[in-house]
Design an enzyme around this catalytic site. Structure first.
Site, short mmCIF file in Angstrom:
data_model
loop_
_atom_site.label_atom_id
_atom_site.label_comp_id
_atom_site.label_asym_id
_atom_site.label_seq_id
_atom_site.Cartn_x
_atom_site.Cartn_y
_atom_site.Cartn_z
N LYS A 147 0.88 -1.15 0.00
CA LYS A 147 0.00 0.00 0.00
C LYS A 147 0.93 1.21 0.00
CE LYS A 147 -2.86 2.88 2.72
NZ LYS A 147 -3.37 3.21 4.05
N GLY A 171 -7.48 9.50 9.74
CA GLY A 171 -7.78 9.63 11.16
C GLY A 171 -8.75 10.74 11.52
N ALA A 187 -9.21 5.67 4.34
CA ALA A 187 -8.97 6.78 5.27
C ALA A 187 -10.13 7.76 5.36
CB ALA A 187 -7.72 7.56 4.92
N GLY A 188 -10.40 8.18 6.59
CA GLY A 188 -11.33 9.28 6.82
C GLY A 188 -12.72 8.89 7.26
N ASN A 192 -8.77 2.23 9.82
CA ASN A 192 -8.02 1.87 11.02
C ASN A 192 -8.56 2.63 12.22
OD1 ASN A 192 -4.45 1.43 11.70
ND2 ASN A 192 -6.17 1.27 13.08
N THR A 193 -8.39 3.95 12.19
CA THR A 193 -8.75 4.76 13.35
C THR A 193 -10.23 4.65 13.73
OG1 THR A 193 -7.07 6.30 12.57
CG2 THR A 193 -8.50 7.08 14.34
#
Lengths: 86, 257
Positions: free
Chosen positions: B100, B161, B187-188, B209-210
């Site tokens: 990635k 994040g 992301a986001g 992830n976050t």
């Protein structure tokens, strides 16, 4: 007895015996080699090179592995060339 | 839905939810969250081995590379040279040719440096890597990445994040129309509805992830995300009704008194 060879491993100073190989250092540090990448003076070593490559005075060894990470922005901790990490 | 598999560069994936492994309390929580999420692709970072404290456990002792596709990232890299270096190190550590690819533009936004991304992708593709690029929600850049040989693109929904959800759904839709490779929204996302929305728009997968690791209860959020991605995909395949300004009665008038 011969003077030890001074090297850096992951940015930390270390001594090893004259004639030590990369493999010797890995064993000394008890690092399992199956999931690590090893870079000697910015050259990525193939696994079969570990026991063939002798360490010289001033060599810089980087030993890396996988850690938790995702869509995160951790700062890269590796030294760039000869300068230290940000 | 068992026939609805995601295929990238000849590899088949069961789950359309991909997860990162950062920011968890410990490896046990990481492992549990991944299990509950049903994800079969997990991203990892490449970092120095802790040589002063060898008692530290290894992530891959908890996440079996035989069971999951391990997707190393180049997170934290701000230059083409660094990103290429980390990708090569990841491959040398022996998981696969997958990477990635992230080339970040600045520390405040963590937005991709798309010029650097394309340059790094070219180098790595030439070296045989399967490059999954983390990119902006920019259709032109997405097309360029595909043209140079990326088998999928990973546009962001919002800054890494941030939990802001999809900031530019129209751009994402244009990307989906422009490129004919899988789109992984990366992301986001902040909560389940963000992930469902991404899938409803037609994304092929969502990577996060976050949103999971940072939730009050990461394990419960992992489960929520699993269902959100699944529901969003089902809804996309089912085809939603068009939006209309006025009502349309759903009960017949016929037979009324």
């Amino acid at each position: 007895m011969a003077e030890p060879v001074h090297i850096q491993v992951n940015g930390e100073r270390r001594e090893c015996r004259v004639g030590s190989t990369v493999g010797d250092v890995l064993r000394e540090l008890e690092i399992k080699t199956e999931r690590v990448a090893v870079e000697l003076n910015l050259e990525i070593l193939d696994r079969k090179e570990f026991d063939r490559r002798n360490l010289q005075e001033g060599d810089r060894l980087e030993i890396l592995t996988f850690i938790g990470g995702g869509a995160d922005g951790f700062s890269a901790p590796l030294a760039r060339g000869q300068s230290d990490a940000r | 839905m068992h026939d609805d598999r995601l295929v990238i560069a000849g590899r088949e994936f069961k789950s359309r939810l991909w997860v990162g492994t950062g920011k968890y309390k410990d490896f046990a929580e990481t492992k549990k969250a991944i299990e509950v999420s049903g994800a079969d692709v997990v991203t990892v970072a490449v970092r120095r081995v802790n040589i002063t404290d060898r008692s530290k456990e290894n992530l891959l002792d908890f996440i079996d590379p035989k069971q999951y596709t391990i997707l190393p990232n180049t997170a934290g890299c701000y230059t083409v040279e660094d990103a290429v270096r980390y990708a090569r190190l990841a491959r040398a550590a022996g998981v696969s040719d997958l990477v990635k690819l992230e080339v970040l533009g600045d520390e405040k936004t963590l937005f991709p440096d798309t010029a650097g991304l394309i340059e790094a992708a070219k180098i790595l593709i030439k070296e045989g890597f399967i490059v999954l690029p983390y990119t902006n929600d920019d259709p032109i850049v997405a097309k360029k990445l595909v043209d140079i040989g990326c088998p999928a693109v990973m546009p962001l929904a919002a800054p890494i994040g941030s939990g802001l959800g999809i900031r530019n759904p129209y751009n994402l839709k244009i990307i989906m129309e422009t490129v004919k490779v899988p789109i992984i929204v990366d992301a986001g996302v902040g909560t389940a509805s963000d992930a469902a929305l991404a899938m409803e728009y037609g994304a092929d997968a969502v990577l996060m992830n976050t949103a999971i690791a940072g939730a009050k209860d990461p394990i419960a959020m992992a489960e929520a995300m699993k269902y959100a991605v699944h529901a969003g995909r089902l809804a996309y395949r089912a085809g939603r009704i068009p939006r209309k300004l006025y009502a349309t009665a759903s009960s017949p008038i016929e037979g009324m008194l």
